[in-house]
Design a protein around this motif. Structure first.
Motif, PDB file in Angstrom:
ATOM      1  N   ALA A   1      11.559  -6.761  -1.084  1.00  0.00           N
ATOM      2  CA  ALA A   1      12.058  -6.412   0.170  1.00  0.00           C
ATOM      3  C   ALA A   1      10.833  -8.267   0.846  1.00  0.00           C
ATOM      4  O   ALA A   1      11.388  -7.790   1.983  1.00  0.00           O
ATOM      5  CB  ALA A   1      10.207  -5.726   0.143  1.00  0.00           C
ATOM      6  N   ALA A   2      10.766  -9.021  -0.158  1.00  0.00           N
ATOM      7  CA  ALA A   2       9.955  -9.930   0.439  1.00  0.00           C
ATOM      8  C   ALA A   2      11.359 -10.937   0.170  1.00  0.00           C
ATOM      9  O   ALA A   2      11.573 -11.711   1.688  1.00  0.00           O
ATOM     10  CB  ALA A   2       8.766 -10.982  -0.978  1.00  0.00           C
ATOM     11  N   VAL A   3      11.977 -11.364  -0.586  1.00  0.00           N
ATOM     12  CA  VAL A   3      12.758 -11.860   0.054  1.00  0.00           C
ATOM     13  C   VAL A   3      14.068 -11.843   0.874  1.00  0.00           C
ATOM     14  O   VAL A   3      14.569 -12.511   1.322  1.00  0.00           O
ATOM     15  CB  VAL A   3      13.704 -12.212  -2.027  1.00  0.00           C
ATOM     16  N   THR A   4      14.299 -10.432   1.476  1.00  0.00           N
ATOM     17  CA  THR A   4      15.099 -10.702   2.575  1.00  0.00           C
ATOM     18  C   THR A   4      14.579 -10.411   3.575  1.00  0.00           C
ATOM     19  O   THR A   4      15.221  -9.311   4.751  1.00  0.00           O
ATOM     20  CB  THR A   4      15.510  -9.283   1.988  1.00  0.00           C
ATOM     21  N   GLY A   5      13.813 -10.683   3.221  1.00  0.00           N
ATOM     22  CA  GLY A   5      12.687 -10.547   4.769  1.00  0.00           C
ATOM     23  C   GLY A   5      12.336  -9.184   5.894  1.00  0.00           C
ATOM     24  O   GLY A   5      11.634  -9.165   6.703  1.00  0.00           O
ATOM     25  N   ASP A   6      12.411  -7.940   4.645  1.00  0.00           N
ATOM     26  CA  ASP A   6      11.473  -5.871   5.563  1.00  0.00           C
ATOM     27  C   ASP A   6       9.944  -6.215   4.856  1.00  0.00           C
ATOM     28  O   ASP A   6       9.585  -6.208   3.794  1.00  0.00           O
ATOM     29  CB  ASP A   6      12.730  -5.711   4.044  1.00  0.00           C
TER      30      ASP A   6
ATOM     31  N   GLY B   1       5.465 -10.874  -4.989  1.00  0.00           N
ATOM     32  CA  GLY B   1       6.135 -10.824  -3.740  1.00  0.00           C
ATOM     33  C   GLY B   1       5.884 -10.863  -2.203  1.00  0.00           C
ATOM     34  O   GLY B   1       6.127 -11.567  -1.183  1.00  0.00           O
ATOM     35  N   ILE B   2       4.352 -10.354  -2.157  1.00  0.00           N
ATOM     36  CA  ILE B   2       3.222 -10.266  -1.197  1.00  0.00           C
ATOM     37  C   ILE B   2       3.515 -11.495  -0.323  1.00  0.00           C
ATOM     38  O   ILE B   2       3.678 -12.176   0.254  1.00  0.00           O
ATOM     39  CB  ILE B   2       2.040  -9.494  -0.992  1.00  0.00           C
ATOM     40  N   GLY B   3       3.126 -12.879  -2.095  1.00  0.00           N
ATOM     41  CA  GLY B   3       2.745 -14.085  -1.869  1.00  0.00           C
ATOM     42  C   GLY B   3       4.020 -14.698  -1.000  1.00  0.00           C
ATOM     43  O   GLY B   3       4.350 -15.924  -0.541  1.00  0.00           O
ATOM     44  N   LEU B   4       5.076 -14.328  -1.490  1.00  0.00           N
ATOM     45  CA  LEU B   4       6.644 -14.840  -1.644  1.00  0.00           C
ATOM     46  C   LEU B   4       6.450 -14.932  -0.488  1.00  0.00           C
ATOM     47  O   LEU B   4       7.177 -15.482   0.769  1.00  0.00           O
ATOM     48  CB  LEU B   4       7.730 -14.150  -2.639  1.00  0.00           C
ATOM     49  N   LEU B   5       6.385 -13.292   0.406  1.00  0.00           N
ATOM     50  CA  LEU B   5       6.539 -12.647   1.870  1.00  0.00           C
ATOM     51  C   LEU B   5       5.936 -14.406   2.514  1.00  0.00           C
ATOM     52  O   LEU B   5       6.290 -14.262   3.766  1.00  0.00           O
ATOM     53  CB  LEU B   5       6.234 -11.350   1.801  1.00  0.00           C
ATOM     54  N   ASP B   6       4.573 -13.973   2.211  1.00  0.00           N
ATOM     55  CA  ASP B   6       3.687 -14.943   3.291  1.00  0.00           C
ATOM     56  C   ASP B   6       4.802 -16.412   3.536  1.00  0.00           C
ATOM     57  O   ASP B   6       4.268 -17.198   4.391  1.00  0.00           O
ATOM     58  CB  ASP B   6       2.256 -15.369   2.434  1.00  0.00           C
ATOM     59  N   LEU B   7       4.739 -16.582   2.015  1.00  0.00           N
ATOM     60  CA  LEU B   7       5.440 -18.694   1.993  1.00  0.00           C
ATOM     61  C   LEU B   7       6.647 -18.480   2.508  1.00  0.00           C
ATOM     62  O   LEU B   7       7.034 -19.747   3.147  1.00  0.00           O
ATOM     63  CB  LEU B   7       5.431 -18.678   0.194  1.00  0.00           C
ATOM     64  N   ALA B   8       7.191 -17.339   2.773  1.00  0.00           N
ATOM     65  CA  ALA B   8       8.043 -17.610   3.060  1.00  0.00           C
ATOM     66  C   ALA B   8       8.037 -17.364   5.057  1.00  0.00           C
ATOM     67  O   ALA B   8       9.035 -18.271   5.732  1.00  0.00           O
ATOM     68  CB  ALA B   8       9.435 -16.626   2.946  1.00  0.00           C
TER      69      ALA B   8
END
Length: 900
Positions: free
Chosen positions: A636-641, A669-676
């Motif tokens: 979900a993080a990498v796909t922006g959901d 995953g949450i860290g990746l979402l924040d980073l993106a």
């Protein structure tokens, strides 16, 4: 005629209407004894009119006979088994005793039940009614509930009536309707019909005391009401039935006892047993006149289950023993071995090794038919009848193992503890401790599992090395999940003392687990070779066990060889499906989905996670659902959901203390979402926790580049290289790691050195589209800052294209923002350019299988759905992707680079 129940009948009528429209529904009706559940089912059957109606019932005395409830419901349709997929048909033939082959997986019967019901519903809508479901044998209830949860686009209604009792009957995933007492007006109608001459005081007292329970109203109205004070309804009604029984002749009561003890409606067996005890068919007359039983060509039936209970529980102990002895003798000599054995066991008054041995054989027959509860019951009763202590302990520990396999952890723990206390024999004690270990994984923690499994293994390392290896495998893997590195070290040390034969199949497994211990201790140089050797052994077919292949897949991921891991796990998943071993599939889909996401195959990973979560939920694998949700957080993080990412992470982190590996994956995953999304401070905090946490030696080693990127973005040079040495040590043994290390060194370098590292990372990640695009984005940003605009534009555009194609929405946005700074105005790629992105994970999975030429029936068998549900998903998918015919799918899917 049913009185009242307007709202309940309306709800059930809506279910019938749905089925007539081609939509399925399942409902559980719960309530106390006598509340009117059976009457409501009868009313529903009457309202079904042109629909097919199947009736089933749970029988208390048949709970130890696997699939007895399913047999009662579906045996009339054995001539239709040929329409089922081959593996499902074979399993059902075993259930119906049309073949002697063992049932391969109990959940396969659930899939076969779904397919058979769906096929029956092709003729006309189907209503399937199961009364007294709380008394279904576990194997039947598992199969029927599995089918009910996976109904979707079939014209089928399934309704289960469940009596609220001390023994719970869970029905997760199915809507529940609680049946309360009748309202006052309806209760008055019942009394007016069954006892019109009641005085007002008596009538009022009955209304108050019954609580609107229809059976209580009817039965209590037939006896004088002179006892003061309120009584519990079920107990009071049973008292009424006992009073009625006491008025019957002794011979009649004896025949009723035989019928109650028999547990089936087989009148011939009851009468043969009665003849041996000096009673005849004529003696049934008074019971029929009193409306306690009904006899017909179908057999003998008690008017209400409470009457059966009152008959059996009210009989003197010596009469019950005589009844079971007579029934055992009355059963046909070449048939019903299991029933005969159970009657002999019920008649036993003390230890009896002959009966115990027969029960052990009954247990093994039940095992072959997939009835784990029945196996546990038979072994436990055999233990109680054993004549020596060690034999008793051996049978109890086998009962404990079967209770665990049946999903009854409290029962399994109680039996295992008893077995361990009965004997000092190391083999039995080890098995008992091992059962407790596996229960502890869910009930306490993976660390508790690991500690107990290690304790069990040390008892038999020298005497039973292969069994000890199984226990140590559990210990290592549970300790991995718990991030309990001390337990990993102790289990690995014990593994090093296991001496397997020179040609033993499991030697590579032991060596690989020892290698994993080296990796967890921070020594990848000593770890990689034996770990990869197991992967190679599995690929060569020299190690074939499901568990060992799952471990090999994980070890492939941990050594940076996700291609080999995916190959192993794809093969395993295919074999699991072919064998119908449904319970193994979520375990195979977990590492397979991780391998997919690491390769950038996000949509395939999403399909596998979605299937795994649905299946694990349906078969009660709660912890596996949590594991798969952790993977979903990352996806979900990498796909922006964003909303889904945070919601799933919250679910996973509820278990963080017990399952830190899952929690760490979710945190990544949450860290990746924040980073993106450009929240670099938050990303750094989360990723520092991940990379410095207890799971840092696992797949999470790959979070180090994200941590370095967040640190560089926030200007935290002091933190940026903190975890790089560990990544570098791991990266020295695999190409993927080298690509990640080169990206990290590029972010930490300046000038030409940075450019050189970026280009090296891009070359090394050429076959990894997501990692290549992540590096390209960073390199493009670096090139733009150095005013190398043309190179930056080309690199960023390539990254944008890859991110968009993969569905990495936020990363694509980052690339477009950089391009906009360069003066470009790239428009977001239209969804129509990749119509497959419009599909849900399950729709995508079905479309791909259909494009590969599989029929709806073949797809249904693969995904444990009904063919009609597959057709429904295709019907919904076609407009989304712009096709009108099945033949158009192959061309559309063939251009998708992510097709597996």
């Amino acid at each position: 005629m049913l009185k009242g129940r307007r709202l309940e009948r309306g709800r059930l009528a809506r279910l019938l209407a749905r089925a007539r429209e081609g939509r399925s529904a399942a409902l559980v009706v719960r309530g106390e004894a006598g509340i009117g559940k059976s009457a409501l089912l009868d009313d529903l059957a009457s309202a079904a009119h042109e629909m097919q109606v199947l009736r089933g019932v749970g029988i208390e005395t048949e709970a130890e006979l696997p699939f007895s409830g399913l047999h009662l419901l579906l045996h009339p349709f054995v001539d239709r088994l040929d329409v089922l997929p081959e593996q499902q048909a074979a399993a059902m033939r075993s259930v119906f005793r049309l073949a002697q082959t063992p049932v391969p997986d109990p959940f396969l019967i659930g899939a076969a039940t779904l397919t058979l019901l769906s096929d029956l519903a092709e003729q006309r809508p189907l209503v399937c009614l199961i009364d007294d479901a709380q008394w279904l044998d576990r194997a039947s209830s598992d199969a029927l509930l599995f089918a009910a949860r996976r109904l979707h686009a079939e014209p089928i209604v399934m309704v289960f009536a469940v009596r609220e009792a001390a023994q719970p009957f869970p029905t997760p995933g199915i809507e529940v309707m609680h049946l309360e007492g009748l309202d006052r007006d309806s209760a008055l109608e019942v009394l007016a019909q069954c006892a019109p001459k009641l005085t007002d005081p008596v009538r009022d007292r009955l209304l108050e005391e019954s609580g609107g329970n229809p059976l209580a109203l009817i039965e209590l109205a037939r006896v004088p009401q002179d006892a003061p004070g309120p009584l519990r309804i079920t107990g009071r009604v049973q008292d009424v039935f006992r009073a009625q029984l006491e008025e019957l002749p002794a011979a009649t009561r004896l025949l009723l006892l035989l019928a109650a003890a028999n547990g089936t409606s087989d009148l011939d067996v009851v009468l043969r047993a009665g003849e041996s005890l000096g009673v005849s068919p004529v003696d049934l007359g008074p019971a029929e006149k009193a409306r306690l039983v009904v006899t017909s060509a179908e057999g003998i039936r008690f008017r209400h289950p409470l009457i059966r209970s009152a008959v059996y529980q009210g009989a003197p102990h010596h009469q019950r023993i005589a009844a079971h002895q007579a029934l055992a003798a009355a059963l046909p000599p070449a048939e019903d071995d299991d029933r005969r054995t159970w009657h002999r066991a019920a008649a036993a008054t003390g230890p009896d090794e002959d009966v115990a041995a027969d029960l052990e054989r009954t247990a093994e027959r039940a095992r072959n038919r997939g009835g784990a509860v029945a196996v546990a019951l038979a072994y436990e009763r055999a233990a109680r009848l054993s004549t020596d202590q060690d034999g008793k302990a051996r049978r109890i520990v086998r009962a404990a193992r079967s209770a665990y396999d049946a999903g009854r952890p409290d029962w399994a723990t109680r039996l295992a503890s008893e077995a361990a206390a009965l004997t000092g024999r190391p083999g039995i004690a080890a098995e008992a401790i091992y059962v407790r270990a596996q229960v502890a994984y869910e009930s306490t923690s993976p660390a508790a599992d690991a500690a107990l499994a290690l304790q069990a293994a040390t008892l038999i390392t020298k005497s039973h090395p292969e069994r000890a290896l199984s226990m140590l495998t559990e210990a290592v893997w549970a300790a991995r999940d718990a991030c309990a590195h001390d337990l990993v070290s102790r289990a690995v040390a014990e593994l090093e003392t296991v001496r397997l034969g020179a040609g033993a199949e499991l030697r590579p497994v032991a060596a690989a687990l020892i290698g994993y211990g080296r990796l967890a201790a921070g020594d990848p140089g000593a770890a990689v070779a034996p770990m990869r050797a197991l992967v190679d052994a599995v690929k060569a077919g020299s190690v074939e066990g499901f568990e060992e292949r799952v471990i090999a897949g994980f070890l492939g991921l941990l050594t940076g060889d996700e291609d080999a891991a995916v190959e192993v796990l794809e093969s395993l998943a295919a074999d699991v499906r072919a064998a119908g071993s449904l319970g193994w599939l979520p375990y195979a889909l977990e590492p397979l989905a991780i391998g997919r996401l690491l390769r950038g195959d996000f949509r395939d990973a999403q399909s596998e996670v979605a299937e795994g979560i649905l299946l694990a939920s349906d078969i009660g694998m709660d912890m596996q659902v949590t594991v798969l949700k952790a993977i979903s957080v990352w996806l979900a993080a990498v796909t922006g959901d964003t909303a889904r990412c945070h919601a799933l992470a919250a679910d996973v982190r509820e278990h963080a203390a017990l399952h830190p590996t899952n929690a760490a994956l979710a945190m990544w995953g949450i860290g990746l979402l924040d980073l993106a999304d450009g929240r670099f401070e938050q990303a750094l905090d989360r990723l520092d926790e991940v990379c410095g946490g207890p799971a840092r030696h696992d797949v999470l080693i790959r979070a180090v580049p994200d941590h370095i990127e967040a640190a560089v973005r926030t200007g935290r040079a002091d933190l940026a290289g903190r975890h790089l040495p560990r990544l570098a040590a791991w990266a020295g043994h695999n190409v993927v790691g080298k690509a990640l290390e080169a990206r990290c060194r590029a972010m930490l370098a300046d000038g030409d050195e940075a450019d050189r590292h970026y280009r090296a990372a891009l070359a090394l990640a050429a076959d990894r589209p997501y990692e290549h695009a992540r590096t390209g984005l960073l390199h493009g940003e670096w090139l733009r800052r150095r005013r190398r605009r043309s190179e930056a534009r080309t690199t960023l555009a390539r990254a944008d294209d890859t991110f968009t194609r993969l569905g990495a929405t936020l990363w694509a946005g980052r690339a477009r923002a950089e391009l906009a700074v360069l003066g470009d105005r790239p428009s977001a790629r239209a969804l129509a350019d990749d119509p497959l992105q419009r599909l849900t994970p399950q729709e995508l999975q079905i479309v791909r299988l259909a494009a590969a030429g599989h029929s709806n029936r073949e797809i249904a068998a693969r995904l444990y759905l009904s063919p009609r549900t597959v057709g429904h998903h295709l019907y919904r998918a076609y407009p989304k992707i712009g096709v009108t015919r099945r033949t158009e799918l192959a061309k559309l899917v063939s251009v998708d680079v992510l097709t597996s």
